[in-house]
Design a protein around this motif. Sequence first.
Motif, PDB file in Angstrom:
ATOM      1  N   ASP A  40       0.843  -1.184   0.000  1.00 53.26           N
ATOM      2  CA  ASP A  40       0.000   0.000   0.000  1.00 53.26           C
ATOM      3  C   ASP A  40       0.889   1.248   0.000  1.00 53.26           C
ATOM      4  OD1 ASP A  40       0.867   0.335   2.604  1.00 53.26           O
ATOM      5  OD2 ASP A  40      -1.117   0.207   3.505  1.00 53.26           O
ATOM      6  N   TYR A  41       0.267   2.387  -0.108  1.00 55.24           N
ATOM      7  CA  TYR A  41       1.047   3.614  -0.254  1.00 55.24           C
ATOM      8  C   TYR A  41       1.846   3.940   1.009  1.00 55.24           C
ATOM      9  CZ  TYR A  41      -3.041   5.830   1.992  1.00 55.24           C
ATOM     10  OH  TYR A  41      -4.056   6.165   2.834  1.00 55.24           O
ATOM     11  N   HIS A  42       1.378   3.532   2.190  1.00 55.99           N
ATOM     12  CA  HIS A  42       2.155   3.750   3.411  1.00 55.99           C
ATOM     13  C   HIS A  42       3.458   2.959   3.380  1.00 55.99           C
ATOM     14  CE1 HIS A  42      -1.842   4.873   5.227  1.00 55.99           C
ATOM     15  NE2 HIS A  42      -1.081   5.907   5.536  1.00 55.99           N
ATOM     16  N   TYR A  53      -1.593   5.546  -3.854  1.00 62.41           N
ATOM     17  CA  TYR A  53      -2.530   6.362  -3.076  1.00 62.41           C
ATOM     18  C   TYR A  53      -3.761   6.685  -3.914  1.00 62.41           C
ATOM     19  CZ  TYR A  53      -4.492  10.176  -0.382  1.00 62.41           C
ATOM     20  OH  TYR A  53      -5.347  10.984   0.328  1.00 62.41           O
ATOM     21  N   HIS A  63      -7.055   4.928  -2.667  1.00 61.02           N
ATOM     22  CA  HIS A  63      -7.813   5.847  -1.837  1.00 61.02           C
ATOM     23  C   HIS A  63      -8.639   6.846  -2.651  1.00 61.02           C
ATOM     24  CE1 HIS A  63      -8.837   8.138   1.713  1.00 61.02           C
ATOM     25  NE2 HIS A  63      -8.417   9.226   1.111  1.00 61.02           N
TER      26      HIS A  63
END
Length: 53
Positions: A11-13, A40, A44
């Motif tokens: 994921d983007y994190h 992201y 999202h």
Amino acid sequence: MTTTMQADQLDYHQLNALLNLYDADGQIQFDKDREAANQYFLQHVNQNTVYFH
């Protein structure tokens, strides 16, 4: 977590966190920042976009 995973698996994190780690050649992974921004939007922004016709 290994840095050899595909961008679509992270994921983007996680991708953004990789920016702080060095790759095998001792270089900062600046390409992970672009991948994080892309993920992201995919994970999202696009899912929460409302279209009005």
